[in-house]
Design a protein around this motif. Structure first.
Motif, mmCIF file in Angstrom:
data_model
loop_
_atom_site.group_PDB
_atom_site.id
_atom_site.type_symbol
_atom_site.label_atom_id
_atom_site.label_comp_id
_atom_site.label_asym_id
_atom_site.label_seq_id
_atom_site.Cartn_x
_atom_site.Cartn_y
_atom_site.Cartn_z
ATOM 1 N N LYS A 186 0.979 -0.826 0.475
ATOM 2 C CA LYS A 186 0.532 -0.035 -0.282
ATOM 3 C C LYS A 186 1.043 1.281 -0.631
ATOM 4 C CE LYS A 186 -3.861 2.771 2.307
ATOM 5 N NZ LYS A 186 -3.952 2.309 4.047
ATOM 6 N N ILE A 207 6.128 6.547 11.425
ATOM 7 C CA ILE A 207 7.111 5.865 11.517
ATOM 8 C C ILE A 207 7.213 4.627 10.786
ATOM 9 C CG2 ILE A 207 9.667 5.035 12.296
ATOM 10 C CD1 ILE A 207 9.994 8.235 13.248
ATOM 11 N N TYR A 208 8.029 3.801 9.647
ATOM 12 C CA TYR A 208 7.829 2.389 9.686
ATOM 13 C C TYR A 208 8.776 1.679 10.458
ATOM 14 C CZ TYR A 208 5.537 2.493 5.720
ATOM 15 O OH TYR A 208 4.552 2.343 4.763
ATOM 16 N N ASP A 209 8.702 0.844 11.886
ATOM 17 C CA ASP A 209 9.894 -0.165 12.494
ATOM 18 C C ASP A 209 9.462 -0.936 11.774
ATOM 19 O OD1 ASP A 209 9.702 2.456 14.766
ATOM 20 O OD2 ASP A 209 8.446 1.665 15.538
ATOM 21 N N LEU A 249 12.729 2.677 9.438
ATOM 22 C CA LEU A 249 13.134 3.575 8.233
ATOM 23 C C LEU A 249 13.448 4.603 7.971
ATOM 24 C CD1 LEU A 249 10.812 1.478 5.916
ATOM 25 C CD2 LEU A 249 13.298 1.138 6.444
ATOM 26 N N TYR A 266 10.148 7.539 3.744
ATOM 27 C CA TYR A 266 9.161 6.271 5.024
ATOM 28 C C TYR A 266 8.516 7.166 4.900
ATOM 29 C CZ TYR A 266 12.262 3.532 1.193
ATOM 30 O OH TYR A 266 12.630 3.277 -0.116
ATOM 31 N N ARG A 299 4.876 6.289 6.673
ATOM 32 C CA ARG A 299 3.208 5.587 6.926
ATOM 33 C C ARG A 299 1.444 6.323 7.339
ATOM 34 N NH1 ARG A 299 1.708 3.353 11.620
ATOM 35 N NH2 ARG A 299 0.909 2.149 10.701
ATOM 36 N N GLU A 332 6.486 5.874 -0.278
ATOM 37 C CA GLU A 332 8.125 5.713 -0.203
ATOM 38 C C GLU A 332 8.080 6.428 -1.280
ATOM 39 O OE1 GLU A 332 9.432 2.427 -3.317
ATOM 40 O OE2 GLU A 332 10.852 1.905 -1.955
#
Lengths: 483, 483
Positions: free
Chosen positions: B27, B81-83, B94, B123, B125, B137
């Motif tokens: 997504k 934040i993407y963990d 990321l 990145y 979310r 992204e």
């Protein structure tokens, strides 16, 4: 307001001198500083030039994929895949290579043929050996030809590209070892290896480039339960390497030549070497029966390029670089079908250039040469010999930038001329415009050549043209894509 | 062996027609196909050319950082934040932007000054709005000048670079709005906003480019508890925009001009506009008191470039592109100090080019123009008019590749000449070498110009030189970095 907030934060972080966090990049990763980037750019430019010379397009895919896209593609190595935390939504993993995303891309877009390159970072939770150029985040640099084509034509071009790239990087002599999965399968079959052991025996054979036959044999017999005489028979074959004459001999071999699969593989290999000859690279190709390559998905020709004399070259740190293999690949005709609902395949052949190893070698070489790698392309520095000339410098900078001349000036209003000139020497800027009150009055500038320290006066109106001539004369990098 | 394994796997995946997994990218992400890549390359080349014209180096950092490196830098947005999953070892996330990794890099390497650009994916979310060019992204494209320098000299250069880039991309008219955090702080102070509300009021002001003053006022009064007369007073100022004359007027303004912080900001703004004038971009710069920009870490000048006439332009899909803002940035003098154990700061100013929005615009333009974007740079196609000529074609390909001419040939041994020529027309290859039995006998080739369909015979010995001349004459892209 924010200053307060920052101060608070700083306190949390341990303003008392005992920093509470460690300032580092994650394990197995590294920053690229401008020197490293300059080398990286150089390497990529040469590689991309070769890909484009062969008519390749390029694509890009996301850094992460659905977890299930990667599932079942890497066998045991799957444990090295980085997963993203489950923060709600889809389960994601960082890409492990560029081949599986490529296959997913082909299947998803129902693409039946494409010749593409893809240069991007991939991620593996492996034990990093950074002195040997092995990282958890590293570049892959892949070229693949997908499509239903005639035997060995795309395969030979991949090998041609490897040879072109290694030649252009001037890394010394190299050899591209080639083998064929069908030959290996046929060999194991006619030596009497049970089919369910093909894979594990294959991986034992793969170690022959690092270790002695006796050790490999021991692995086959003691660990993997092969009868010693079967192992010995394999040993006879896998220690063979050569050219077209070896293939002819094996085709006549009463064991191997009689096996249908092996004979097929040998005929294909013969054709491949014929094409390599036409491409002028036969002397760099060696048919090597010990080459097995780990990945499960190969179905035909496999190859691997090895630099001669680099296998155990010491690095600056005194550790072995271990940069033997610098490119590898092969044919994988069944991978795309794994993503197609009806299992429709798209035959593929490709090569992956081991750029991280190439970076290591070229960085070591740059260090040894002690010559400075320029990290900018600045052609002209605008310096002032007296105070309060920032506005005049700005006018000159504007004129030069507008003329697409790469130009810098000091960011301080008043700086000693000596310091300005020193900056140019340190960073390799070849030309300086010097202005002072006299020059401004006379509507001229001085052009100084840094290397020779020569200076000459030119009128402001001629400045741009004079600099252009000078830049051409000095052969400065210049001329990147401009506005 | 592997075929069996693959078949098994395929079965798991649902060979019965009911695919068990969905073939998609995660997504908020997308693949870049060769057309998109060609546009992306174009945009990056122009941007990088501008960065290099100003003497910038480049660096790269890992795609993930230690989680704690990102902690406390993004306020509320931290939830985006993407963990990475905790698979043992360090906790990783990321990167969310390129600025925090840059600050970490400076502090970690104790770098006191650098002018660098960094182009890489980041990145978030976030709720993707892909038709408007907003992804999870996406690329950032940052240029920053770090160092203890004189007022406004680096700041003005950042704005000059934005102007150069937008000019070179030929996107039509644009304006670079500028403001100063000190002016905003001074304004709030002298209107009577309590200091703890500066930030929240600032974010309300920031919405003035999307909504009416009445709505912003309502937010200030109803939601954020500001007395209406204070909001009104702010309203008078933040609706002002102009050039140097406005600054002069405000410096004499009995309220604002009397506030020390605001006066300082106004003096700096005056200097910035003076430098913009010297750089020839004053007509593209507008001092706009409503510009606030979200990020906490700005401490001085802030700016944002907006394309005129693009604010609500419909896309091919009928949805608004919303690509108003295409670049933004400002001064952040305290961020590096957050990473230094002793809190030592390195003053920084930078700009981020909104390349995703630029891609959207240029993709829409390419689609509208219906002209084909070439995705390869192939100059010559080697075709054969009769069967069984693959070996002869290979010899020619070898000669052309070795001469650094970008060359393709069919991957099938025998293909109808018409199909070969059609391929050239479709993909934009300008020149074809045609060989048949007659040509081979006579030791010549035919050179065919695809556009005009003219053919002429040249001897094999002259082939390379004739093609080179032809390529120059046609002005084919050619000439990328070669071997």
């Amino acid at each position: 307001e924010e200053v307060t907030k920052l101060l608070q934060l700083k306190q949390q972080l341990g303003d008392d001198g005992s920093k509470k966090f460690i300032l580092k990049t994650p394990k197995g990763t590294r920053d690229f500083n401008p020197q490293k980037m300059a080398i990286r750019e150089q390497v990529f430019n040469l590689i991309i030039a070769s890909f484009k010379r062969h008519g390749a397009e390029t694509i890009d895919t996301p850094v992460f994929e659905l977890k299930e896209t990667l599932t079942g593609k890497y066998g045991e190595d799957s444990k090295l895949i980085y997963d993203l935390a489950d923060q709600g939504g889809e389960l994601l993993s960082l890409r492990y290579d560029l081949t599986v995303p490529f296959a997913r891309y082909l299947a998803m877009n129902k693409i039946k043929n494409i010749k593409r390159y893809h240069i991007a970072k991939v991620y593996r939770r492996d034990n990093p050996a950074m002195t040997r150029g092995r990282y958890r985040e590293f570049y892959q640099c892949d070229f693949d030809i997908a499509g239903q084509y005639d035997l060995m034509i795309p395969d030979a071009e991949c090998i041609k590209i490897v040879a072109e790239i290694l030649d252009s990087l001037e890394l010394g002599e190299f050899v591209v070892k080639v083998n064929h999965r069908k030959i290996l399968d046929g060999l194991f079959a006619c030596c009497g290896v049970p089919e369910e052991k093909f894979k594990t025996i294959c991986s034992a054979v793969d170690k022959l480039d690092k270790t002695f036959w006796a050790d490999v044999k021991a692995e086959m017999v003691d660990e993997k339960g092969l009868p010693p005489e079967v192992a010995d028979m394999i040993g006879v074959y896998v220690q063979m390497s050569g050219g077209p004459e070896l293939i002819e001999a094996l085709l006549k071999d009463e064991k191997l030549g009689a096996n249908k699969r092996a004979a097929e593989g040998l005929e294909e290999m013969k054709l491949l070497l014929r094409y390599c000859d036409l491409y002028g690279i036969l002397d760099k190709v060696s048919f090597d029966m010990s080459l097995a390559r780990g990945l499960d998905y190969y179905t035909g020709v496999i190859y691997e390029a090895v630099l001669k004399g680099h296998t155990n070259e010491p690095t600056s740190g005194g550790e072995p670089t271990g940069v033997g293999s610098v490119a590898g690949g092969g044919r994988y005709d069944n991978l795309v079908g794994m993503f197609d609902s009806k299992g429709r395949n798209v035959p593929c052949v490709g090569v992956s250039i081991g750029v991280e190893r190439l970076f290591s070698i070229l960085e070591a070489r740059a260090q040894a040469a002690k010559g400075k790698t320029r990290t900018t392309e600045t052609e002209v520095f605008v310096a002032s010999a007296q105070k309060n000339m920032v506005e005049e410098r700005m006018k000159i900078c504007k004129a030069l930038w507008d003329a697409n001349i790469k130009t810098e000036q000091p960011y301080k209003k008043n700086q000693k001329l000596l310091n300005q000139l020193q900056y140019c020497e340190e960073t390799g800027i070849p030309l300086v415009i010097v202005i002072g009150e006299t020059e401004i009055q006379k509507n001229v500038v001085k052009i100084r050549t840094v290397a020779t320290r020569e200076e000459r006066e030119v009128s402001r109106d001629d400045m741009v043209e004079e600099l252009r001539t000078e830049i051409r004369r000095l052969g400065v990098s210049g001329g990147a894509a401009g506005s």
